[in-house]
Scaffold this motif. Sequence first.
Motif, PDB file in Angstrom:
ATOM      1  N   ASN A 226       0.817  -1.212   0.000  1.00  0.00           N
ATOM      2  CA  ASN A 226       0.000   0.000   0.000  1.00  0.00           C
ATOM      3  C   ASN A 226       0.852   1.264   0.000  1.00  0.00           C
ATOM      4  N   GLN A 227       0.147   2.401   0.075  1.00  0.00           N
ATOM      5  CA  GLN A 227       0.786   3.705  -0.046  1.00  0.00           C
ATOM      6  C   GLN A 227       1.354   4.232   1.279  1.00  0.00           C
ATOM      7  N   ARG A 228       1.483   3.401   2.240  1.00  0.00           N
ATOM      8  CA  ARG A 228       2.157   3.654   3.514  1.00  0.00           C
ATOM      9  C   ARG A 228       1.551   4.767   4.354  1.00  0.00           C
ATOM     10  N   GLU A 229       2.096   5.965   4.405  1.00  0.00           N
ATOM     11  CA  GLU A 229       1.784   6.934   5.463  1.00  0.00           C
ATOM     12  C   GLU A 229       0.352   7.482   5.446  1.00  0.00           C
ATOM     13  N   THR A 230      -0.385   7.255   4.377  1.00  0.00           N
ATOM     14  CA  THR A 230      -1.777   7.716   4.302  1.00  0.00           C
ATOM     15  C   THR A 230      -2.564   7.205   5.509  1.00  0.00           C
ATOM     16  N   THR A 231      -3.309   8.099   6.144  1.00  0.00           N
ATOM     17  CA  THR A 231      -3.868   7.854   7.476  1.00  0.00           C
ATOM     18  C   THR A 231      -5.391   7.714   7.430  1.00  0.00           C
ATOM     19  N   VAL A 232      -5.883   6.601   7.974  1.00  0.00           N
ATOM     20  CA  VAL A 232      -7.319   6.301   8.004  1.00  0.00           C
ATOM     21  C   VAL A 232      -7.775   6.245   9.463  1.00  0.00           C
ATOM     22  N   ALA A 233      -8.930   6.857   9.733  1.00  0.00           N
ATOM     23  CA  ALA A 233      -9.529   6.819  11.076  1.00  0.00           C
ATOM     24  C   ALA A 233     -10.956   6.291  10.940  1.00  0.00           C
ATOM     25  N   TRP A 234     -11.274   5.250  11.712  1.00  0.00           N
ATOM     26  CA  TRP A 234     -12.625   4.694  11.646  1.00  0.00           C
ATOM     27  C   TRP A 234     -13.122   4.294  13.033  1.00  0.00           C
ATOM     28  N   SER A 235     -14.414   3.974  13.087  1.00  0.00           N
ATOM     29  CA  SER A 235     -15.073   3.705  14.364  1.00  0.00           C
ATOM     30  C   SER A 235     -14.987   2.229  14.737  1.00  0.00           C
TER      31      SER A 235
END
Length: 506
Positions: free
Chosen positions: A88-97
Amino acid sequence: MTSLRQGEFVGSLDCGTTSVRFIIFDKHADIIAQHQLEFPQYYPNPGWHEHDADEIQQHADLCVEETVKSLEASGWAKESIKVIGITNQRETTVAWSRKTGRPLCRAIVWTDSRTKNTVAHYEAKLRDGVWKKGSDGVEALREITGLPLSTYFSAIKLRWMIDHYADVGKAHESDDLLFGTVESWIAYNLLGGVQKGAHISEVTNASRTLLLNTKTLQWEPSLLEFFALRRSALPKLVSTSEQAALIGNKCLKQGEAKCTYGTGAFLLFCTGSDIVKSSHGLLSTVAYQPGPGAKPVYALEGSIAVAGSAIKWLRDSMNLISSAADVNDLAAKENTTGGVYFVTAFSGLLAPYWDSGAAGLLIGISQYTNPSHIARATLEANAFQTRAIIESMKLDSGTDLKHLKVDGGMTNGDLAMSILADLGGFGVIRPEMRESTALGSAICAAAAIKLFGWDLSNPDSLAEVNTKGSRDFIPSLAEEKRQKKWEGWQRAIERSKGWEEGVDDE
C-alpha cells in the motif's frame, strides 16, 4: 462443463496512491491474471490531498473480483490462489469507528501538507526538552523512530484529525477510534470488518508513523504520550513487509538498492541487520521482517514526494499532454530544457531536503520556452531528486552506487530512464517485468506459508523468480555538462525553499 484446473498461485493486492490493482503470479513471477482501477482524488484546499477509504475498499474488492473472473476464464480454479499479500501507499492515514467499522472522515494522503503548523508545534515541544533540549531534543525523536518530524508521517496526520474533526476527537476520547494506514484498513475489511475486529498492521508500515521504536519493533509508550494518543487506537503489529519493491527487485543483501517511480519515488538501500543512522537527510527504516520473532532487515530510504504525479499535473491541470505516456514524446521534441528547471515541490520537499515550506517552482522561463521544454524539465526534476538522494546515500554508507534497479509506471518511458542515467551519472537497470511492488508483497505472502520454497532469509530460493531480462541505460552525457546542470538544480532548490513555513499557533 469443463472442470477448472488446480494450480498454485499467489495474489497481490497493490493499493497505491491513485489506483488499486490485483495481480496473480506463478512461481516464476509470471503474471497469470490482473485487473487495475483508478480511484478518485480529492484536493479540497491548497496543500490538501484526501481519499475516501470506502472507495479504496470498493475498488479493491472489484479488482479482486475481476481478476478472479480472468483467472477462471483462462481455465484455472480460484482455489489455485493459495495466499494473498497486501502492499500500500504507507503513510496515508485512516480513522474509523470501532463500533460501526465506518470511516470517521476522509483519509489524509501521505502527500498532504496541511499539518505544517502541527509539525511546528511538536518541534517546539521537542526543543523545550521532552527528552533533551534544543536540537538534541529533535534528534532524540530520530534516535527512536529513524524519522524526522514532518507532514509526511502518520502520527502528525492523526493528531490533526483528532484536533480538527469533531467526530474523530470524540471517538478518541470515548475509545471508539481505530487508526491505521491503508493496509490496516484493507485487512480489517477483508478479515470480517466490525464483526471480527481484526485491527492489525505490520512493522514496516508502522515504522512510518513516528510511533514505532525501530529497535524493539513495538509501539513506543513515550511517543504515544508525546502525541497524546491512546494505545487502544493503534493496531496489533505483525511481521512481513511493506517495502515490497525492495523485495520484488530481490535487493535482499546489504548494499543493494532500488527506486520505485510511481506517484512519488522511493529509493531504498539495504543496510542488512544494522540500523544505519543518516547524517545527510535520509530515513532509517525497517526493510522487512521475514517472520514472527525474526531479526529485521533495515534500509536507508530517500522519499521523493512528486514523481509521476508531476506528469499527471501536466496532463490534468495544464493540459499539455493527453496521457501520461505522452510526456516522453513531448519532451523528445527538444534536446534540452532551454534553461528551465522545475522543482516539483507541490507539497514541500522530502528527502534529503526536508522542507515542508518549500513551494513548486518553474525557473529559467523565457519567451523561448515551449511545452516540450517544460515536459523535459519535469523528467529532469525526477532525475535530479534521485541524484540528491544517492549523493546522501554515498555519504552515509561509504558506498559508491554503480547502478540502480528501477520499477514503477514512470520507468516505462525510455527517455525518462535515459535522462535519469545521464543526470545521475550511474547505470539504470529496468526489468522487463516491472510490477516489483506487487511482486514483493506476493513473495512475502508466499514465503509466510512456505509456498514454492520461497524464503526471505535465503535469497537463493528466489533464483528462478522474475528472471525475464532487463534493459540497461548507460550515462552518455559528458561529466562537465552533468555537473553544470546539477549546480543549476541546486540553485533552483534553494530558491524554492521556505516559501510557506509552519507556525506553532497553539
